[in-house]
Write an enzyme that holds these catalytic residues in place. Structure first.
Site: not given
Length: 629
Positions: A360, A403-404, A471
């Site tokens: 992914g 994501e996601y 992050y």
């Protein structure tokens, strides 16, 4: 998850909650149907609202869901605040010249000049008392909505002259234990009466109560929490927040995980090209001796199946003797070459390292929606690929980097809250107990954010651990700033978005019942930055993303260490201003602090994106290793 290839990823955690940009970047981009989104942020949360009902019978609230610099996603939420059922609704608002709606879903949106109107479609016009419905749209331009009306009345559901309630008194904590506490506060006042109070912890609403007390449970010992309270009146108007107070639960450090700490790094298949980073660099840098796991990124997800990402880099590229882990050159007729063969050689020298194949990432997550329609078939395809006889011995399991789920990344997924749980359950059933099954997940700790969009708690029972992408919370995709550290450990005064920090994400996941022993803290081996900055401290304005080696707004730590040394710290991470450029990144010192925090939280360990951003002697990987000892 990374910084240099076409396969860039965002953490919104990710950023940019996640809210960020390429590779492990996490800012949201919403696609409606087949229309691509555009534009700039609209105001964060504005209470605003078409004709037909009594003035206090409905309210409409505007939310800026995401902003990617060239466009934004907005959402209106309509609530029936009356005592009778609504049979239709219309929301009206004005945009300044230059701001417009470009596409919409779940409502018919029209305009007359700068005046915009959203009307219910056939299936969502009926709204029972207390019920809500939302519609969304993509927009372009910098303006914010004004003059909102819902069914011809004020969008806040109030009668003319109806004032919002006052701020409650400052919360007071009592009976504080390792996992619980009591809060109390002085009542707010309102001309029509206070209905209830919203209790917020670390910026997220955790309870609505009718009295002036609240009992908190499920907390983590030795942890500091931020609380404030907001009153609601009988028209559902919210008033000013109370004073924020910090409360620290009792107790010391959580016991260490008996299974040992995870120290995981991502190795990118494309790093062998422009970055000239190979598996052998893990040995020469000393990092191989200091890690426990490698995630090989990425395999693709296409047609409901796991597929090869880059066949040449994965298993075909021939290595010369000087490039090879064991000093032996590949031959033209050997059955396996490329990164897979080099990983096999690495594991022969470092048998403790576990290698997972990660599928992914930011660019390749679009295929998960189709895969979720038949989780068992998807799991079978992944198993067949990971356990291919040519390289079955190389891999110790699988990692999914979606994501996601049921939220927006590069595209928007609508698989539903249960899709992630169903997929991880199928993966565990297929891969069994002897293989690792893990997932990289959002770090969006905001109320109603990505971590609330899917059943992460239900899926957790099937995974060995989650890699929480703490992050890419902030970055140069918000071209004018404010400047902010992309990986803050905690909240700080002036942080641009509540819930966008590591502590908020871990606290939210623990609050869902996921133990710290299944969570890894994420570290970026890179910085994010802006240019056109005059202010040294965080919170300054900018003119755009700072120049970078591979893309604007991002640079490896190994470069920034020398080109723009850190000049300050905020929220557990470092920042620097060099000329007109402003950067934030982690250093060995800030990583040491984060590792101490991770241990105190009882986390499984830490992971990082990615190896090639480190120095030639692997000083950041060493900081993680040393800090988790």
């Amino acid at each position: 998850m990374s910084t240099s290839s076409p396969r860039l990823r965002r953490t919104y955690g990710g950023a940019p909650l996640s809210t960020a940009l390429p590779l492990r970047t996490r800012f949201l981009r919403r696609l409606a149907a087949t229309v691509a989104a555009l534009s700039l942020p609209v105001a964060g949360l504005v209470a605003l609202a078409g004709p037909a009902e009594a003035a206090a019978s409905a309210s409409a609230t505007y939310t800026k869901v995401s902003d990617w610099g060239s466009g934004f996603e907005g959402k209106w939420t309509i609530k029936n605040t009356g005592t009778t059922t609504l049979t239709s609704w219309t929301v009206e608002w004005d945009y300044p010249s230059g701001t417009r709606v470009t596409s919409a879903w779940d409502a018919t949106v029209t305009n007359s000049g700068n005046h915009w109107t959203g009307r219910n479609v056939g299936w969502n016009g009926t709204l029972a008392p207390g019920a809500t419905i939302s519609f969304g749209f993509n927009g372009a331009g910098p303006g914010a909505p004004t003059g909102c009306k819902i069914n011809g009345a004020s969008c806040d559901g109030s009668q003319p002259g109806d004032a919002p309630p006052s701020a409650p008194g400052a919360p007071q904590a009592s009976n504080v234990t390792e996992t619980s506490l009591n809060l109390s506060w002085a009542a707010a006042t309102d001309d029509k009466g206070v209905k209830n109070y919203d209790v917020h912890r670390n910026g997220a609403k955790v309870a609505t109560v009718t009295g002036t007390t609240h009992h908190e449970t499920g907390l983590t010992k030795g942890t500091t929490y931020d609380y404030h309270v907001v009153a609601r009146d009988t028209a559902d108007q919210t008033g000013a927040p109370s004073v924020h107070v910090s409360v620290t639960t009792s107790g010391g450090v959580n016991p260490p995980d008996p299974g040992g700490k995870v120290k995981l790094g991502y190795f990118t298949e494309w790093g062998v090209y422009g970055r000239n980073y190979h598996v052998k660099n893990l040995v020469t840098s000393g990092s191989a001796a200091k890690i426990t796991h490698i995630n090989y990124a990425f395999g693709n997800v296409q047609g409901g199946r796991c597929t090869i990402g880059d066949a040449y880099a994965d298993y075909d590229k021939a290595y010369t003797a000087d490039q090879s882990v064991d000093g032996k050159a590949d031959t033209w007729d050997q059955p396996l070459r490329g990164n897979f063969n080099q990983l096999r050689k690495l594991k022969a020298q470092y048998p403790n390292i576990k290698v997972l194949w990660s599928f992914g990432g930011w660019t390749w997550s679009g295929g998960f929606g189709q895969a979720a329609q038949n989780p068992a078939a998807f799991a079978q395809s992944c198993y067949d690929l990971v356990e291919d006889p040519r390289w079955a011995d190389v891999f110790d399991g699988i990692d999914l980097d979606w994501e996601y789920p049921n939220a927006c990344g590069l595209s928007c997924d609508t698989s539903g809250p249960a899709a992630l749980k169903n997929m991880m359950q199928a993966m565990r059933a297929k891969f069994g107990a002897n293989n690792l099954v893990t997932a990289a997940i959002s770090a969006d700790g905001s109320n109603g954010g990505k971590l609330d969009a899917a059943d992460y708690a239900g899926a957790a029972q099937y995974v060995d651990f989650y890699n929480v992408m703490t992050y890419d919370f902030f970055g140069g995709w918000a071209a004018q700033g404010p400047t902010a550290p992309h990986s803050p450990l905690t909240a700080y005064a002036g942080i641009p978005q509540d819930g966008f920090n590591s502590e908020a994400a871990i606290t939210k996941l623990k609050g869902k019942g996921i133990p710290g022993s299944k969570l890894n803290l994420g570290i970026g081996f890179y910085g994010r930055g802006w240019t056109g900055v005059t202010q040294a401290a965080p919170g300054g304005t900018a003119t755009g993303p700072a120049p970078g080696t591979y893309e604007q707004g991002i640079e490896d730590y190994k470069v920034l260490k020398n080109s723009c040394p850190a000049t300050g710290t905020v929220a557990g991470t470092a920042y620097a201003k060099c000329g007109s450029n402003w950067w934030s990144y982690d250093t060995p010192a800030t990583i040491a602090g984060k590792m101490t925090w991770a241990k105190n939280q009882g986390l499984k360990g830490a992971f990082f994106w990615e190896f090639s951003g480190d120095t030639a002697n692997g000083e950041l990987a060493d900081a993680i290793h040393t800090g988790l000892q």
